[in-house]
Design a protein around this motif. Structure first.
Motif, short mmCIF file in Angstrom:
data_model
loop_
_atom_site.label_atom_id
_atom_site.label_comp_id
_atom_site.label_asym_id
_atom_site.label_seq_id
_atom_site.Cartn_x
_atom_site.Cartn_y
_atom_site.Cartn_z
N ASN A 141 1.10 -1.11 0.02
CA ASN A 141 0.40 0.29 0.19
C ASN A 141 0.89 1.49 -0.37
OD1 ASN A 141 -2.53 1.26 0.23
ND2 ASN A 141 -1.68 1.87 2.28
N GLU A 145 1.51 4.74 -2.04
CA GLU A 145 0.68 6.09 -1.98
C GLU A 145 2.13 6.70 -2.63
OE1 GLU A 145 0.85 6.42 1.78
OE2 GLU A 145 -1.17 4.87 2.35
N GLN A 148 1.76 7.65 -6.02
CA GLN A 148 0.25 8.04 -6.33
C GLN A 148 0.66 9.53 -5.90
OE1 GLN A 148 -2.72 7.59 -6.98
NE2 GLN A 148 -2.69 10.18 -7.68
#
Length: 333
Positions: A141, A145, A148
């Motif tokens: 995860n 992030e 992104q």
């Protein structure tokens, strides 16, 4: 004896010749006296001193300009200039692109980062489907992030390289000295956009110092007259005023027609002094010699000089304060 006779005869002939020669000259005529010539009468071109009105005014022209001109500049970064997307005089809408900087390979980096984000999301899903522990899921995860954030940074950098119109209006200035590759610092204005819905009359020239805030100005547009008022001058221009308006007199015009827009021109007249019912004569009849001002008058058909004191003075007329009275005749030539 014979010799004496010869001499006598020669003498007699000589006397006869002399006496006969007197009749060869013409008889002298009696000299007549020259006729009497009447002296030429001297006439003067004169004007009569009369009372009237006189006003000293400044005339000129003005151009309607926008009261709101927005400077356009890159805020967050500098960079190498790439190109303009507009031309001088173009009408633009708010948010329309005006110019951009070079971005090197940012577009390619964005595509790569989009792929990296997809891979991170796939890895997270694979880890989750394979029953990975919570730490493995957290790491997957975090990769999403990070990918992104990097993608958003690249997109923001790309967006910051583009300059957009802050308001809608007309492009009134472009820095045409810029060439592709020239470096631009952040906050260096490279364009101006003017709001065409808010305009004011601007006048520049050597006489701007004669204008004071609050003075009334006569404004003529085509054949119609309008009332104007001086609202700003170079003497009271604020420090943050538009550089192109700091040297101008700004005139607010009442009841301005709707069809008047930026760039339209008007004639202006500012009355500095005005006198009514005073003695007024043409300026050309007033002589000036070493600071002495005088006129030539005709008094009892005799030319005389008369010192005068001048009041209001225009390019063609002067007000007489002292030295003349109404009805007197001033010599023009």
């Amino acid at each position: 004896m014979c010799k004496k006779i010869i001499i006598f005869m020669i003498t007699l002939c000589t006397i006869a010749t002399i006496l006969s020669g007197c009749y060869l000259f013409p008889q002298e005529e009696e000299v007549l006296a020259p006729p009497l010539i009447e002296p030429t009468e001297i006439t003067y071109d004169v004007i009569e001193v009369k009372k009237g009105d006189i006003e000293k005014r400044i005339t000129g022209t003005g151009t309607f300009v926008s009261t709101h001109q927005e400077p356009i500049f890159f805020k967050n970064r500098g960079g190498r200039f790439k190109k303009y997307h507009v031309k001088l005089g173009d009408e633009v809408e708010k948010g329309q692109i005006i110019a951009e900087l070079t971005t090197d390979n940012i577009e390619t980096d964005i595509k790569r980062q989009e792929i990296a984000l997809k891979k991170a999301r796939i890895n997270y899903q694979r880890t989750k489907n394979s029953g990975g522990d919570k730490y493995a899921l957290q790491m997957a995860n975090l990769d999403i992030e990070l990918a992104q954030i990097t993608l958003e940074d690249l997109k923001r950098e790309l967006e910051e390289a583009k300059l957009y119109a802050a308001i809608g209006g007309k492009v009134t200035y472009l820095n045409n000295n810029l060439s592709p590759g020239d470096y631009i610092n952040a906050y260096d204005s490279i364009a101006y956009i003017a709001d065409p819905t808010s305009i004011i009359l601007g006048h520049t020239g050597s006489n701007v110092s004669d204008f004071k805030v609050g003075m009334e100005v006569e404004v003529k547009i085509k054949d119609d007259l309008y009332k104007g008022e001086v609202v700003a001058t170079p003497a009271n221009a604020p420090k943050d005023a538009d550089e192109r308006l700091k040297d101008a007199v700004l005139i607010d015009v009442e009841d301005l027609p709707e069809e008047i827009g930026m760039g339209d021109q008007a004639s202006i007249a500012l009355i500095l002094e005005k006198r009514e019912n005073v003695l007024v004569i043409p300026k050309r009849v007033v002589h000036n010699y070493m600071g002495r001002r005088f006129v030539k008058i005709l008094e009892d058909d005799i030319r005389k000089e008369r010192d005068v004191e001048i009041g209001v003075e225009t390019p063609t007329e002067v007000e007489i304060l002292k030295g003349l009275e109404a009805g007197e005749k001033v010599i023009v030539q």
